[in-house]
Structure formats: C-alpha cells, structure tokens
Design a protein around this motif. Structure first.
Motif, PDB file in Angstrom:
ATOM      1  N   PRO A  92     -58.934  30.004 -20.578  1.00 29.62           N
ATOM      2  CA  PRO A  92     -58.867  30.960 -21.693  1.00 29.62           C
ATOM      3  C   PRO A  92     -58.745  32.411 -21.228  1.00 29.62           C
ATOM      4  O   PRO A  92     -58.147  33.230 -21.915  1.00 29.62           O
ATOM      5  CB  PRO A  92     -60.188  30.733 -22.438  1.00 29.62           C
ATOM      6  CG  PRO A  92     -60.587  29.339 -22.078  1.00 29.62           C
ATOM      7  CD  PRO A  92     -60.100  29.126 -20.678  1.00 29.62           C
ATOM      8  N   ALA A  93     -59.279  32.716 -20.050  1.00 28.66           N
ATOM      9  CA  ALA A  93     -59.193  34.093 -19.555  1.00 28.66           C
ATOM     10  C   ALA A  93     -57.774  34.458 -19.132  1.00 28.66           C
ATOM     11  O   ALA A  93     -57.428  35.640 -19.065  1.00 28.66           O
ATOM     12  CB  ALA A  93     -60.151  34.273 -18.382  1.00 28.66           C
ATOM     13  N   ALA A  94     -56.938  33.471 -18.857  1.00 27.64           N
ATOM     14  CA  ALA A  94     -55.570  33.732 -18.406  1.00 27.64           C
ATOM     15  C   ALA A  94     -54.615  34.008 -19.558  1.00 27.64           C
ATOM     16  O   ALA A  94     -53.485  34.420 -19.327  1.00 27.64           O
ATOM     17  CB  ALA A  94     -55.056  32.551 -17.593  1.00 27.64           C
ATOM     18  N   ALA A  95     -55.054  33.796 -20.783  1.00 33.94           N
ATOM     19  CA  ALA A  95     -54.190  34.005 -21.945  1.00 33.94           C
ATOM     20  C   ALA A  95     -54.409  35.403 -22.514  1.00 33.94           C
ATOM     21  O   ALA A  95     -55.518  35.925 -22.511  1.00 33.94           O
ATOM     22  CB  ALA A  95     -54.484  32.960 -23.009  1.00 33.94           C
ATOM     23  N   GLU A  96     -53.331  35.975 -22.994  1.00 38.33           N
ATOM     24  CA  GLU A  96     -53.405  37.260 -23.668  1.00 38.33           C
ATOM     25  C   GLU A  96     -53.206  37.021 -25.162  1.00 38.33           C
ATOM     26  O   GLU A  96     -52.258  36.356 -25.563  1.00 38.33           O
ATOM     27  CB  GLU A  96     -52.329  38.203 -23.152  1.00 38.33           C
ATOM     28  CG  GLU A  96     -52.498  38.577 -21.698  1.00 38.33           C
ATOM     29  CD  GLU A  96     -51.390  39.484 -21.212  1.00 38.33           C
ATOM     30  OE1 GLU A  96     -50.707  40.103 -22.064  1.00 38.33           O
ATOM     31  OE2 GLU A  96     -51.206  39.559 -20.000  1.00 38.33           O
ATOM     32  N   VAL A  97     -54.107  37.584 -25.969  1.00 33.93           N
ATOM     33  CA  VAL A  97     -54.075  37.363 -27.415  1.00 33.93           C
ATOM     34  C   VAL A  97     -53.903  38.709 -28.111  1.00 33.93           C
ATOM     35  O   VAL A  97     -54.604  39.673 -27.797  1.00 33.93           O
ATOM     36  CB  VAL A  97     -55.372  36.671 -27.896  1.00 33.93           C
ATOM     37  CG1 VAL A  97     -55.343  36.469 -29.397  1.00 33.93           C
ATOM     38  CG2 VAL A  97     -55.575  35.355 -27.174  1.00 33.93           C
ATOM     39  N   ALA A  98     -52.972  38.764 -29.053  1.00 35.79           N
ATOM     40  CA  ALA A  98     -52.759  39.964 -29.860  1.00 35.79           C
ATOM     41  C   ALA A  98     -52.853  39.563 -31.331  1.00 35.79           C
ATOM     42  O   ALA A  98     -52.154  38.655 -31.775  1.00 35.79           O
ATOM     43  CB  ALA A  98     -51.394  40.578 -29.563  1.00 35.79           C
TER      44      ALA A  98
END
Length: 157
Positions: A92-98
């Motif tokens: 989950p830390a490797a994903a970028e969420v906007a």
C-alpha cells in the motif's frame, strides 16, 4: 586407396542429417518456450495488479461518496485501498492516491457532487533483478481512475 576410402566415409557421415531434425526442434522449442512462459507470468501478474488497483479506486470512491462525513469517508477509503492493494499483492505504501471532489468545496459530501479517486502504482515484473544495483526492480506503471456521484440528499444513502 585405403586412406581415401576412410575420408570418403567420414565425409559421408558428416553430411548425413539423419536425426538432426529432432535435436533442432528441441533446441528451438526450448529457446522459444522459456520467453513464452515468462511472458505469461508477467502478463498474469500485471493483470492481477490492474484488477486490484481498479478495485481500490472504485471502492474508495464509493465509500467516500456514501460516508456520513468527510473525515470518516477518507478513513474508510484508506482502509478500502489498503485491503484491495494487499489482495493484489502490492504494498500500500508504493501506491499513490489522489482524491478530488467536484464541485471543489473542500468537502466530498456536497450533495450532487462527484468524488474521483485515482490510484497509481508500479507492478514489479517477476524474477526481474534490481536495475543498476539499485533497490528498485523493473516494473510496469499502472493507474486507475474511478468517479462516484454523491447522493442529492447528502453523503449517506
């Protein structure tokens, strides 16, 4: 004449192709089979991650749009994204969420508004070593965008 007959027999034996077709078939078959298996593994892993990322974006947009408040919606979206990415085998830390809300009132619970969630991640390729002695292996970037309308009567349905 004895010597020339030996050379003639040796030349005939070297020219004889009997049995070489099966050896050529096995060699070419193995050389083509290994990349085909790797391609299948890579595409399977990428597709699995794409489905997880799409699910993360979709569920996050839904829980934000249906939440009772803005902060509760963001907390629920964070949990939904973490679960979906863990199911897809991604950190989950490797994903970028906007997350964006329209109209941009700073609150995603505006009646008849729209919540959009974009999730970007890099899917590591199987058996790919780190490149140039870095700690990062080779990967394929994938992203998903999901939008969900907010109810006309508020965030909760």
């Amino acid at each position: 004449m004895r010597r020339s007959s030996r050379w003639a027999e040796l030349r005939r034996a070297l020219r004889d192709d009997a049995g070489s077709a099966s050896l050529e078939f096995l060699t070419v078959g193995v050389l083509l089979f290994v990349p085909l298996v790797y391609l299948s593994l890579s595409l399977g892993q990428i597709q699995h991650a794409v489905l997880g990322i799409e699910g993360a974006a979709r569920h996050a947009a839904r829980v934000i749009a249906a939440a009772d408040g803005h902060d509760e919606g963001l907390a629920a979206a964070d949990r939904a994204i973490r679960v979906a990415l863990a199911d897809a085998g991604l950190e989950p830390a490797a994903a970028e969420v906007a997350i964006s809300c329209a109209p941009a009132a700073g609150d995603c619970q505006t009646p008849r508004g729209t919540v959009s969630v974009q999730v970007d991640a890099t899917v590591p390729l199987p058996l790919a070593p780190p490149v140039l002695a870095l700690d990062v292996g080779m990967g394929v970037p994938v992203s998903a965008l999901a939008s969900q309308p907010v109810s006309a009567f508020g965030g909760a349905p």
